[in-house]
Each structure stands twice: as structure tokens, then as C-alpha cells.
Motif scaffolding. Structure first.
Motif, PDB file in Angstrom:
ATOM      1  N   UNK A  61      -5.548  -2.757 -58.695  1.00 61.62           N
ATOM      2  CA  UNK A  61      -5.991  -3.370 -57.441  1.00 61.62           C
ATOM      3  C   UNK A  61      -4.910  -3.264 -56.370  1.00 61.62           C
ATOM      4  N   UNK A  62      -3.635  -3.375 -56.759  1.00 60.97           N
ATOM      5  CA  UNK A  62      -2.545  -3.214 -55.792  1.00 60.97           C
ATOM      6  C   UNK A  62      -2.511  -1.796 -55.243  1.00 60.97           C
ATOM      7  N   UNK A  63      -2.737  -0.808 -56.108  1.00 58.43           N
ATOM      8  CA  UNK A  63      -2.750   0.587 -55.659  1.00 58.43           C
ATOM      9  C   UNK A  63      -3.895   0.841 -54.689  1.00 58.43           C
ATOM     10  N   UNK A  64      -5.080   0.303 -54.996  1.00 56.49           N
ATOM     11  CA  UNK A  64      -6.231   0.483 -54.119  1.00 56.49           C
ATOM     12  C   UNK A  64      -5.969  -0.158 -52.762  1.00 56.49           C
ATOM     13  N   UNK A  65      -5.318  -1.312 -52.780  1.00 53.48           N
ATOM     14  CA  UNK A  65      -5.085  -2.067 -51.552  1.00 53.48           C
ATOM     15  C   UNK A  65      -4.192  -1.317 -50.569  1.00 53.48           C
ATOM     16  N   UNK A  66      -3.239  -0.538 -51.062  1.00 52.77           N
ATOM     17  CA  UNK A  66      -2.292   0.130 -50.165  1.00 52.77           C
ATOM     18  C   UNK A  66      -2.654   1.582 -49.892  1.00 52.77           C
TER      19      UNK A  66
END
Length: 273
Positions: free
Chosen positions: A87-92
Motif C-alpha cells: 500500500x505504501x508503494x501504491x501511494x507514492x
């Protein structure tokens, strides 16, 4: 729906699994009973599970972020807490991003990112372990992601330097001295190379952070998983590498992801056209 019917007996199987220390004995019993193969195969699987072998190896798959991921003996089993890393990767990451996964293990992260990112260009996944590479190739064939064998960025084409929008990695981060504290099923059955991060747990992550600025595009991100106690130290590692650090936490799963953004005036300077 009730438990599956089996000559072994659902209640007896649950009781045996619980005595062996399986916290989710009811769920495991259902999965084992529906895995197929007949009574003898079931009995063998149960014996192996009671002896401590990971359930995922016995089933041949693990559930991760809604995907069924093939796993095999020795290959790192994707953990539920790593959903935070995804989810962190998708967010950035914006649309049409160029993405590489390092230390890919089974390829679970790339498999999920292929579904979640908007029009991603997943260029490759990489792992140094031949068993993991073979497993990841099976999992990623359907989404068209090639899997390279090698150490971190080493096997990637030089033309990709300075052009990656996202580098994501669930690299080993357990300090060597803490390996003995891992659950027995991880310590005894999974590859130590996928878990042991050296004296402070950051040996691989430190090399990854140092190399990332050469490969990231302007504004690109390195996204990794770390232990809660490693945040301050890895923050300094990212800063020293010229990356701008940030952190996200999930207290429910005791998960920590850290991002390092490559500033526009640093990323890709050596590889301008």
C-alpha cells in the motif's frame, strides 16, 4: 457451510493441530482437508505440519493481498504485514510507473502491484536464490514480468539506470542474533538468506539504499520493510544516501515500511540523455 467430511475427522484434526501449537487450528484443518490427494497424502501433510513445517509449503500456496501465490520449500512465505509495503508503494507511485522488485522471493509483491498500479510497466523482479527465481517466474508469468537471477541491481540492464519510478524490496532485516527468536517454522524451513540481515539487520538494506539513487528517476521512490526498532537508524542510512526518508506504520500487524524519495536534482544526474 460445515467442516469438510474426511475419514481423519475434522474435530480430531483440529485437536491435534491445536496440541501442536497451531493458533488457527480450525482454519488449518479446513485447508488441509480440502487440499486433495487422498487419506495417505492428508496424513503425511498433517504429520509434517505437526512437526512444524509451514502450512503454505504443504498446500503449495499462500494467500497475499487477495492473490494466491505459489510457494515451495525454502522460498520465503509472504507475510500479511507486508501488505503495508504494497500500500505504501501504491501511494507514492503514479500512473505508467516503471517498477522493479528486488529480493522478490516468490514474486508476491510484483503480482499484487500488477493489479493495483495504474498502467504499470513492471520491468523485472530479481532474487539471488535460484529456488525463489523459479518460483517467482511461475507466479509472474501471467502478468508478463521477467525474473532475473542476481544480487540486487546487478542483473538489470545498464540502460535502466536513472529511469525507475519505484524500487520495492522486502529485503532481509532480522539481526543475526535475533534469528533464534523467529518462529521455528521460519527458522527451520525458510532460507536464512531471505531473513538474516546481518549484525544490525541492515546489511542488505544499506547496500540497497546506497545503490538506489543511481537507478531511480527524478522523484522516484525506494520502498522497503524494516523492523520498528530500525526506523531511526535506517532513516540516517537513507539520508546519507541522498534520499528523503518517510515512514508508515501499521500497529495491527506490527508492520513498518520506509520510503526514500530521490530528489529531482540528484536522481539520474549521471545518466542524462
Amino acid at each position: 457451510m460445515g467442516p469438510p467430511v474426511s475419514p481423519v475427522g475434522y474435530d480430531a484434526l483440529v485437536a491435534r493441530l491445536r496440541r501442536a501449537g497451531c493458533v488457527w487450528a480450525e482454519d488449518e484443518a479446513r485447508l488441509l482437508l480440502t487440499a486433495g490427494g487422498g487419506p495417505e497424502t492428508l496424513a503425511e501433510r498433517v504429520d509434517r505440519r505437526v512437526a512444524g513445517e509451514p502450512l503454505e509449503y504443504l498446500l503449495g500456496w499462500a494467500e497475499f493481498c487477495g492473490e494466491r501465490i505459489d510457494v515451495e520449500s525454502g522460498v520465503f512465505v509472504p507475510r500479511a504485514r507486508t501488505a503495508l509495503l504494497v500500500s505504501a508503494a501504491v501511494r507514492v507511485t503514479g500512473p505508467a510507473a516503471t517498477v522493479v522488485e528486488l529480493c522478490c522471493g516468490s514474486g508476491a509483491i510484483s503480482r499484487v502491484l500488477a493489479r493495483r498500479l495504474t498502467a504499470p510497466r513492471l520491468l523485472a523482479a530479481v532474487d539471488v536464490d535460484p529456488a525463489a527465481v523459479a518460483c517467482a517466474r511461475r507466479n509472474l508469468a501471467a502478468v508478463g514480468v521477467p525474473v532475473f537471477a542476481g544480487d540486487l541491481f546487478d542483473p538489470l540492464p545498464a540502460a535502466w539506470r536513472g529511469r525507475l519510478d519505484l524500487v520495492v524490496a522486502n529485503a532481509p532485516y532480522v539481526p543475526t542474533a535475533a534469528m533464534v527468536l523467529l518462529p521455528p517454522e521460519a527458522r527451520r524451513y525458510e532460507s536464512a538468506a531471505a531473513l538474516d540481515g546481518g549484525p544490525d539487520g541492515l546489511a542488505v538494506l544499506r547496500r540497497l539504499a546506497a545503490a538506489a539513487p543511481d537507478w531511480l528517476a527524478p522523484g522516484g521512490h525506494l520502498v522497503v520493510e524494516v523492523g520498528r526498532a530500525q526506523v531511526e537508524q535506517f532513516h540516517a542510512v537513507l539520508t546519507e544516501a541522498g534520499l528523503v526518508p518517510s515512514v508508515v506504520r501499521d500497529d495491527v500487524f506490527d508492520a513498518t515500511a520506509m520510503m526514500g524519495r530521490c530528489p529531482d536534482d540528484v536522481a539520474g544526474r549521471r545518466y542524462e540523455n
